[in-house]
Scaffold this active site. Structure first.
Site, PDB file in Angstrom:
ATOM      1  N   GLU A   1       0.836  -1.210   0.000  1.00 52.54           N
ATOM      2  CA  GLU A   1       0.000   0.000   0.000  1.00 52.54           C
ATOM      3  C   GLU A   1       0.867   1.255   0.000  1.00 52.54           C
ATOM      4  O   GLU A   1       2.092   1.203   0.158  1.00 52.54           O
ATOM      5  CB  GLU A   1      -0.957  -0.043   1.198  1.00 52.54           C
ATOM      6  N   ASN A   2       0.192   2.367  -0.198  1.00 54.61           N
ATOM      7  CA  ASN A   2       0.892   3.646  -0.290  1.00 54.61           C
ATOM      8  C   ASN A   2       0.015   4.727   0.323  1.00 54.61           C
ATOM      9  O   ASN A   2      -1.231   4.649   0.228  1.00 54.61           O
ATOM     10  CB  ASN A   2       1.173   3.963  -1.774  1.00 54.61           C
TER      11      ASN A   2
ATOM     12  N   TYR B   1      -3.284   6.426  -1.825  1.00 53.25           N
ATOM     13  CA  TYR B   1      -3.908   5.094  -1.850  1.00 53.25           C
ATOM     14  C   TYR B   1      -3.905   4.403  -3.213  1.00 53.25           C
ATOM     15  O   TYR B   1      -3.716   3.202  -3.321  1.00 53.25           O
ATOM     16  CB  TYR B   1      -5.360   5.174  -1.355  1.00 53.25           C
TER      17      TYR B   1
ATOM     18  N   CYS C   1      -1.627  -4.723  -5.767  1.00 53.49           N
ATOM     19  CA  CYS C   1      -2.171  -5.944  -5.173  1.00 53.49           C
ATOM     20  C   CYS C   1      -1.125  -7.057  -5.168  1.00 53.49           C
ATOM     21  O   CYS C   1      -0.169  -7.039  -5.964  1.00 53.49           O
ATOM     22  CB  CYS C   1      -3.372  -6.432  -5.958  1.00 53.49           C
TER      23      CYS C   1
ATOM     24  N   GLU D   1      -1.358 -10.117  -6.214  1.00 56.92           N
ATOM     25  CA  GLU D   1      -1.290 -10.929  -7.441  1.00 56.92           C
ATOM     26  C   GLU D   1      -0.383 -10.269  -8.481  1.00 56.92           C
ATOM     27  O   GLU D   1       0.448 -10.922  -9.127  1.00 56.92           O
ATOM     28  CB  GLU D   1      -2.680 -11.082  -8.061  1.00 56.92           C
TER      29      GLU D   1
HETATM   30  N1  THU Z   1      -5.890  -6.533  -2.550  1.00 55.55           N
HETATM   31  C1  THU Z   1      -5.037  -7.430  -3.133  1.00 55.55           C
HETATM   32  O1  THU Z   1      -3.843  -7.465  -2.800  1.00 55.55           O
HETATM   33  N2  THU Z   1      -5.528  -8.258  -4.084  1.00 55.55           N
HETATM   34  C2  THU Z   1      -6.814  -8.231  -4.529  1.00 55.55           C
HETATM   35  O2  THU Z   1      -7.117  -8.841  -5.545  1.00 55.55           O
HETATM   36  C3  THU Z   1      -7.814  -7.496  -3.768  1.00 55.55           C
HETATM   37  C4  THU Z   1      -7.286  -6.400  -2.908  1.00 55.55           C
HETATM   38  C5  THU Z   1      -5.362  -5.605  -1.539  1.00 55.55           C
HETATM   39  C6  THU Z   1      -5.252  -4.185  -2.009  1.00 55.55           C
HETATM   40  C7  THU Z   1      -5.310  -3.423  -0.689  1.00 55.55           C
HETATM   41  O3  THU Z   1      -3.990  -3.343  -0.170  1.00 55.55           O
HETATM   42  C8  THU Z   1      -6.133  -4.311   0.227  1.00 55.55           C
HETATM   43  O4  THU Z   1      -6.196  -5.586  -0.408  1.00 55.55           O
HETATM   44  C9  THU Z   1      -7.531  -3.808   0.482  1.00 55.55           C
HETATM   45  O5  THU Z   1      -8.177  -3.501  -0.705  1.00 55.55           O
END
Ligand code: THU
Length: 134
Positions: free
Chosen positions: A46-47, A50, A55, A57
């Site tokens: 995260e940052n 935002y 993510c 994946e």
């Molecule tokens: N997030 C993921 O890493 N993968 C996803 O496919 C869904 C969401 C993360 C992004 C953010 O850091 C946190 O989950 C909440 O949205």
């Protein structure tokens, strides 16, 4: 030694500790197994701004692609919810590199997981095929 799916899920779950998610406090981990047998792990990063967040994946896939290891056998996703499914952006990112027999594993634990194909989670997707048809 080739690791089996449960071992890979366990590695992905342990990797959740590396999630950098001070804002959402929602940890996600992903593990990519390439057809060559290599493993790449990723977490959500995260940052403070935002929207800059990446993510888990995409972070795992970026590792594989950056290493020139593009043929994806399996991608495992495990997060803080009951079955954390990939967001739409990650599904589209996967569509670039996964093929019809790549496996997408959504895991709660080593004994509780589901396996999908890209067509299950992103049917009728836009891909390089569309660009080739122009
Ligand atoms: N997030 C993921 O890493 N993968 C996803 O496919 C869904 C969401 C993360 C992004 C953010 O850091 C946190 O989950 C909440 O949205």
């Amino acid at each position: 030694m080739k690791k089996d799916l449960k071992e890979l899920i366990q590695i992905a779950i342990e990797n959740k500790k590396n999630s950098y998610s001070p804002y959402s406090k929602f940890k996600v981990s992903s593990l990519v197994l390439t057809k060559k047998g290599n493993i790449y792990k990723g977490v959500n990063i995260e940052n403070a701004a935002y929207s800059v967040t990446i993510c888990a994946e995409r972070s795992a896939l970026a590792g594989a692609i950056s290493a020139g290891d593009r043929e994806i056998d399996t991608i495992i996703i495990t997060g803080d919810s009951n079955m954390t499914y990939p967001c739409g952006v990650c599904r589209q990112f996967m569509a670039e590199f996964l093929d019809s027999d790549s496996k997408i594993v959504i895991a709660n634990s080593v004994d509780d997981y589901k396996i999908y194909g890209l067509d299950d989670i992103l049917p009728y997707n836009f891909s390089k095929k569309d660009l080739e048809e122009k």
